[in-house]
Design an enzyme around this catalytic site. Sequence first.
Site: not given
Ligand code: NAD
Ligand code: DAU
Length: 353
Positions: A132-134, A162, A198, A214
Site C-alpha cells: 500500500t501507499d500508506e 504493511k 469510505l 465524514v
Molecule cells: P480485504 O480486507 O478486503 O481482504 C483481505 C482478505 O485476506 C480477506 O479475504 C481475508 O479473509 C483474507 N485474510 C485475512 N487474514 C488472513 C490470514 N491470516 N490467512 C489467509 N487469509 C487471510 O483487503 P483488500 O482491500 O482486498 O486488500 C488486499 C491487499 O491489498 C492487502 O494486502 C492490502 O494491504 C492491499 N491494498 C489494499 C488497498 C485498498 O484500497 N483496499 C490498496 C492498496 C493495497
Molecule cells: O491507501 C491505500 C489504503 O486505502 C489501503 O492500504 C487500505 O487497505 C484501505 O483500507 C485504504 O485505507 P484508507 O484509510 O485510506 O481507506 P478508508 O476507506 O478507510 O478511508 C478513506 C478516507 O475516508 C480516509 O481519509 C478516512 C475517511 N473516512 C473513512 C470512513 C470509513 C471517513 O471520512 N469516514 C468514514 O466513515
Amino acid sequence: MILVTGGAGFIGANFVLDWLRSCDEPVVNLDALTYAGNLENLASLQGDARHIFVHGDICDRELIDRLLAEHQPRAIVHFAAESHVDRSIHGPGDFIRTNVNGTFTLLEAARGHWMGLDAAARAAFRFHHVSTDEVYGSLGPNDPAFSETKTYEPNSPYSASKAASDHLVRAWHHTYGLPVTTSNCSNNYGPYHFPEKLIPLMIANALAGKPLPVYGDGQQIRDWLYVTDHCSAIRAILQKGTPGEVYNVGGWNEKPNIEIVHTLCALLDELKPDAAGSYSRLITYVTDRPGHDRRYAIDARKIERELGWRPAETFETGIRKTVEWYLAHQDWVAHVQSGAYREWLDKNYAGRS
Ligand code: NAD
Ligand code: DAU
C-alpha cells in the site's frame, strides 16, 4: 498455476475473477475467510475447475508447504492481510499476526519451495507482494507524489504492519535471492468493496437514510484507482516486472474525501432519487480518525514507463460503474451486513461526536 492468498477479499476476488476471465491458468486461492473474506464474491466460479479454493491461514506453515508441494505454482500473489486502518486502531494484534507473521511464514515456505526447483523453474518463479501507499506516510499539500524511493514513514498500526511486511519481502530477495516483486498501490474502489471503507459505506448508509460520517474536516486527500486497474498492474508486474523491484501503482486521481462523498450523493440522486431530497442532506462531520494521514498521492511513472501499464478507467467512469454495481447488488450488501458488521459500526462510530 498460481497461488493467490486473500482471494476472497475485495481486491483478491477481483484479481481471481479477472485472471480467469483473461486466461485459463488455474488459481489456488488460500483464504482464512475472516470477516472481510466472502465466498459470495467468487460465486460465478462455482463448478469452475480452474479455481481451487482452500480455506486456511497464511500463518499455517504446514498447510502452505503442502499446497506448494501439491500444486507446484509458478507464482504466489500475496493479498491476504488485515486491511482496515480504523480496525487497526481498535485492535492492532491481528494486523501484526497476519500482515507480519503471516507474510514471514509465506516467505519462508516460498523460499523452501523455490530452493527445491530446477534452475529454469527457479528463474521463472515469482513472489508478488501486494502492498500500500500508506507505508510512505502523509504528504503536505505541495509535496511531490510518492515515488518508489520515498522514505517509509508509516503512521497507523495497519501501515506499520504493511511496512514491516515490505521490509521482510525486500530482505528475502536481498539475502536469499527469492525472486520477489512488490507493488505499493493507492486507494482502490469498485465491486465487492467491504462496506466498512469510505465509498461503499457512504453508498450503503445513503440508501438506508443513515448519516454519512465524514471524519474531521473531510479535506484529507486520497488517490483513487478502480480495482480492475490494480489487477491489471499486478498482471503486468508478474509478466514483465524485474525481481527485487518495487512498483507504485495509482491512477493520478487525488480527491478530498468530502468531494468523494458529494460525487456519490450526486450519482445516487441521479440513479436512485430519494423523495426526502438530495442524499447530501445526510452528510455529518464526526470526530476525526486518530493519527489521520492528510494526503496520499502516487507517482506511477515507473510502472507506466517500464511496464507500459496504464489505468483503463477514469475516476468518472469508475465511480459511476461502482455506484451502479452497488445498486444492482443490494443483496450482496445485505448479506455482508451481518451481526458482526453491526457490532463494528457501533464500536467505530458510537464514540464519535
Ligand atoms: P480485504 O480486507 O478486503 O481482504 C483481505 C482478505 O485476506 C480477506 O479475504 C481475508 O479473509 C483474507 N485474510 C485475512 N487474514 C488472513 C490470514 N491470516 N490467512 C489467509 N487469509 C487471510 O483487503 P483488500 O482491500 O482486498 O486488500 C488486499 C491487499 O491489498 C492487502 O494486502 C492490502 O494491504 C492491499 N491494498 C489494499 C488497498 C485498498 O484500497 N483496499 C490498496 C492498496 C493495497
Ligand atoms: O491507501 C491505500 C489504503 O486505502 C489501503 O492500504 C487500505 O487497505 C484501505 O483500507 C485504504 O485505507 P484508507 O484509510 O485510506 O481507506 P478508508 O476507506 O478507510 O478511508 C478513506 C478516507 O475516508 C480516509 O481519509 C478516512 C475517511 N473516512 C473513512 C470512513 C470509513 C471517513 O471520512 N469516514 C468514514 O466513515
